[in-house]
Design an enzyme around this catalytic site. Structure first.
Site, PDB file in Angstrom:
ATOM      1  N   CYS A 181       1.169  -3.114   1.644  1.00  0.00           N
ATOM      2  CA  CYS A 181       2.577  -3.237   1.970  1.00  0.00           C
ATOM      3  C   CYS A 181       2.825  -2.992   3.442  1.00  0.00           C
ATOM      4  O   CYS A 181       1.911  -2.695   4.212  1.00  0.00           O
ATOM      5  CB  CYS A 181       3.399  -2.232   1.152  1.00  0.00           C
ATOM      6  SG  CYS A 181       3.084  -2.303  -0.616  1.00  0.00           S
ATOM      7  N   SER A 223       2.438  -6.792  -4.314  1.00  0.00           N
ATOM      8  CA  SER A 223       2.223  -6.166  -5.621  1.00  0.00           C
ATOM      9  C   SER A 223       0.758  -6.279  -6.030  1.00  0.00           C
ATOM     10  O   SER A 223       0.201  -7.375  -6.101  1.00  0.00           O
ATOM     11  CB  SER A 223       3.103  -6.837  -6.680  1.00  0.00           C
ATOM     12  OG  SER A 223       4.464  -6.762  -6.313  1.00  0.00           O
ATOM     13  N   ASN A 225       1.991   2.526   2.072  1.00  0.00           N
ATOM     14  CA  ASN A 225       1.134   1.368   2.289  1.00  0.00           C
ATOM     15  C   ASN A 225      -0.294   1.791   1.987  1.00  0.00           C
ATOM     16  O   ASN A 225      -0.808   2.720   2.599  1.00  0.00           O
ATOM     17  CB  ASN A 225       1.252   0.910   3.745  1.00  0.00           C
ATOM     18  CG  ASN A 225       0.213  -0.140   4.116  1.00  0.00           C
ATOM     19  OD1 ASN A 225      -0.220  -0.920   3.286  1.00  0.00           O
ATOM     20  ND2 ASN A 225      -0.180  -0.143   5.377  1.00  0.00           N
ATOM     21  N   GLU A 251      -3.719   2.166  -1.066  1.00  0.00           N
ATOM     22  CA  GLU A 251      -4.130   2.362  -2.449  1.00  0.00           C
ATOM     23  C   GLU A 251      -4.738   3.758  -2.591  1.00  0.00           C
ATOM     24  O   GLU A 251      -5.544   4.180  -1.749  1.00  0.00           O
ATOM     25  CB  GLU A 251      -5.190   1.331  -2.870  1.00  0.00           C
ATOM     26  CG  GLU A 251      -4.727  -0.116  -2.821  1.00  0.00           C
ATOM     27  CD  GLU A 251      -3.710  -0.474  -3.890  1.00  0.00           C
ATOM     28  OE1 GLU A 251      -3.543   0.331  -4.847  1.00  0.00           O
ATOM     29  OE2 GLU A 251      -3.096  -1.541  -3.777  1.00  0.00           O
ATOM     30  N   SER A 272     -14.766  -5.694   1.014  1.00  0.00           N
ATOM     31  CA  SER A 272     -15.560  -6.054   2.193  1.00  0.00           C
ATOM     32  C   SER A 272     -16.682  -5.048   2.388  1.00  0.00           C
ATOM     33  O   SER A 272     -16.721  -3.999   1.741  1.00  0.00           O
ATOM     34  CB  SER A 272     -14.672  -6.089   3.441  1.00  0.00           C
ATOM     35  OG  SER A 272     -14.508  -4.791   3.983  1.00  0.00           O
ATOM     36  N   GLY A 273     -17.573  -5.350   3.311  1.00  0.00           N
ATOM     37  CA  GLY A 273     -18.683  -4.450   3.629  1.00  0.00           C
ATOM     38  C   GLY A 273     -18.477  -3.665   4.903  1.00  0.00           C
ATOM     39  O   GLY A 273     -19.441  -3.080   5.426  1.00  0.00           O
TER      40      GLY A 273
END
Length: 640
Positions: free
Chosen positions: A2, A52, A75, A77, A364-365
């Site tokens: 977000c 979302s 913003n 996780e 991603s790595g």
């Protein structure tokens, strides 16, 4: 993922208009196309743009507790939100949603500022506690998610995910900070906590900022976490390899939680390939993978990505990008809000653009090279350290200093003969030498480029001070650990994470980095450095751990990187633009540069006498920043 924004009256409860918060919030609409909302009350305005990903139906923000006294814009996780939900429910807190956002609200009520210690993930949030009249800002440990802020002349405090939120506020003064110019032309980006504008700041990674209404003094950001390189684990190499796979598997598993389509970047490099192999072992359906190839074989890794995709039967999509894909200069200048010179931002933008056609979340790595010793510069630095350890600094300065000055800058020569930088580094202490190796333009190059007025405005400031500051906090004498620590504080946050955040958010794509999990980073910092660089091989433990899962030629091939043919562009299709932009009115009028030096750089590069691609690209991106941000003002008084 977000975008967040807000305005806070630090001294009173003035009324902010809905029009104002909507305007600054919509400046970052690309970060959250799904929903948007604002909250207004006396002395406070909060804004949110939502992408979302979890709890699609009930995760709207700004989100408040049931009493309406604690609210948040967030913003990122929180990957351990399910465990925290159970813990908070046991403490008597009631949840109205299944979102990780509500977890932070209740965690604040339960543990106050210490709540950040309980969060595992990537995050930047602002939390308002009405009862305490407190605004609390926090940023994740590895600096994956951004947070910018400024105090305005009227006593308001404004913040947002991107710098464009601040510049959208009519009270924000866009005066350029000369010290930020010095940092940009040293590193290719502006180091945290500085911004290109003197009145703006980035909240550093692993820091919080607490504002209480009515306090007269401006508070300082405070650290809540740091990585400690002990390098003292007694684990065997074989056991460490097994535990490394287990820890990466756990980190990947947590990052596969989503209510939207999920996939991964697959570049053909070691790190992204290991992530995809791990995902395949955890998924009952084919992993969605995306990669881009280049029509120039010198920059193309797509054949290695294809090997991994075939081995794990992923649903693989690849697009070929033209080697003349340089039309993004103005787009990048707008996206990054301040000068940013990493040309790999172009292919990163393209792979995010492609991935978003198929998924909303991509793993991603990123972060593997920093944690596991993967960069070639690490091995070179350790070789130089062996020499520095044998000879005292005074002797090295007398011996290698003149060689560094007299040896020609042989861009055209084989790498083994390009010794100028090495001689210069050997005449320095360890921190200065690493800063020197990380500098895109060395001190003498910047001195020739900068105008006398800009040099006076710097007041003796040198970007080396950034490295000195962080080195003083590192608390390690291990040569590899020290430069890993410096990269965590500078390069990883300022370059890599900034690049990926802006490129992904430009396409409303969430990128998750399992190799930056802070628990994994902490554990890796306990391992001996010779587990990471061994026998001249970088990422030794990582490559050995994944030998059963990945092709040998992929694991042990030379690192290619995400490069573009800058030198050829600047001599070819961008040649006219370089001359017109860098010798144009805008660059002359800003007063920062020596016109004669710019002319020399252009002429020598075009003739093939020297390769000045790095300097010219940095100047081109700086000019693009000035053009896209026409309101940016040079601090003219300092340049008189």
């Amino acid at each position: 993922m977000c975008g967040i924004s807000g305005i806070f009256d630090t001294q009173g409860t003035r009324a902010y208009s809905r029009e104002l918060i909507v305007r600054i919030n919509d400046a970052q609409a690309h970060r959250g196309p799904d929903e948007h909302d604002v909250h207004l009350e006396p002395g406070l305005a909060l804004g949110h743009r939502r992408l979302s990903v979890i709890d699609l139906a009930a995760g709207q923000q700004p989100l408040f507790n049931q009493a309406g006294t604690v609210g948040i814009v967030f913003n990122g996780e929180i990957y351990n939100y399910r465990d925290l939900t159970d813990e908070l429910k046991a403490l008597g807190y009631h949840f109205r949603t299944r979102s990780d956002t509500e977890v932070i609200v209740h965690a604040w009520s339960a543990w106050g500022e210490a709540c950040v210690h309980r969060l595992r993930g990537m995050f930047a949030f602002a939390l308002w506690d009405r009862d305490r009249q407190t605004l609390f800002l926090a940023r994740d440990r590895m600096g994956v998610k951004p947070m910018h802020y400024a105090w305005l002349p009227d006593g308001s405090f404004v913040f947002g995910s991107e710098l464009k939120v601040l510049t959208a506020h009519p009270g924000f003064a866009r005066d350029i900070d000369p010290l930020a110019v010095e940092e940009y032309f040293t590193f290719g980006y502006v180091q945290d906590p500085r911004c290109i504008y003197r009145h703006a700041h980035k909240l550093p990674a692993a820091h919080t900022l607490t504002l209480k209404r009515g306090e007269k003094n401006r508070p300082s950001a405070r650290p809540y976490w740091d990585v400690s390189f002990t390098n003292n684990s007694v684990i065997t190499l074989q056991d460490a390899q097994a535990e490394l796979r287990e820890r990466i598997t756990e980190s990947v598993r947590l990052r596969m939680i989503a209510d939207v389509p999920l996939g991964a970047f697959l570049s053909g490099g070691v790190d992204s390939s290991a992530v995809v192999a791990t995902m395949a072992g955890l998924s009952s359906t084919p992993v969605q993978t995306c990669s881009i190839g280049f029509d120039d074989p010198r920059f193309d890794e797509s054949s290695y990505a294809k090997q991994v995709a075939e081995r794990y039967r992923t649903n693989h999509r690849m697009e070929i990008v033209s080697s003349d894909d340089f039309d993004l200069i103005d787009t990048l200048a707008w996206l990054y809000d301040e000068p940013y010179a990493d040309s790999s931002a172009i292919p990163t933008y393209r792979v995010c653009q492609m991935a978003r056609k198929h998924v909303t979340v991509a793993l991603s790595g990123d972060g593997g090279d920093e944690s596991l010793g993967g960069y070639r510069r690490y091995r070179m630095h350790l070789g130089e350290e062996a020499v520095r350890g044998r000879l005292p600094l005074a002797l090295r300065r007398g011996m290698f200093g003149p060689l560094g000055r007299w040896y020609p800058k042989a861009d055209w020569a084989p790498r083994s003969l390009r010794a100028k930088t090495t001689f210069q580094a050997l005449a320095m202490d360890s921190v200065q030498a690493y800063c020197h190796s990380m500098s895109l333009l060395r001190g003498d190059q910047r001195q020739a480029l900068f105008s006398p007025g800009l040099q006076r405005s710097l007041g003796g400031y040198h970007a080396l001070e950034v490295f000195r500051h962080h080195a003083a906090q590192a608390q390690t004498d291990d040569p590899l650990a020290l430069i890993q620590y410096l990269d965590y504080k500078t390069w990883l946050i300022g370059d890599i994470n900034t690049k990926v955040d802006r490129a992904s958010m430009a396409h409303s794509l969430e990128v998750r980095e399992p190799l930056m999990d802070h628990l994994l980073v902490e554990w890796l910092a306990t391992l001996p450095s010779d587990f990471k660089i061994r026998g001249g091989q970088g990422k030794a433990i990582f490559k050995q751990a994944y030998e059963p899962l990945l092709p040998h030629d992929l694991l042990y091939r030379p690192k290619m990187g995400f490069s573009v043919p800058l030198a050829a562009w600047l001599r070819g299709p961008l040649k006219d633009r370089v001359r017109s932009s860098l010798q144009g009115e805008r660059m002359r009028d800003c007063g920062y540069f020596n016109p004669a030096t710019i002319s020399r750089l252009i002429d020598e590069h075009n003739s093939g006498m020297r390769d000045h691609a790095t300097a010219l690209w940095m100047l081109l991106m700086f000019e693009a920043f000035l053009r896209v941000n026409e309101g940016a003002l040079v601090a003219a008084a300092a340049l008189d």
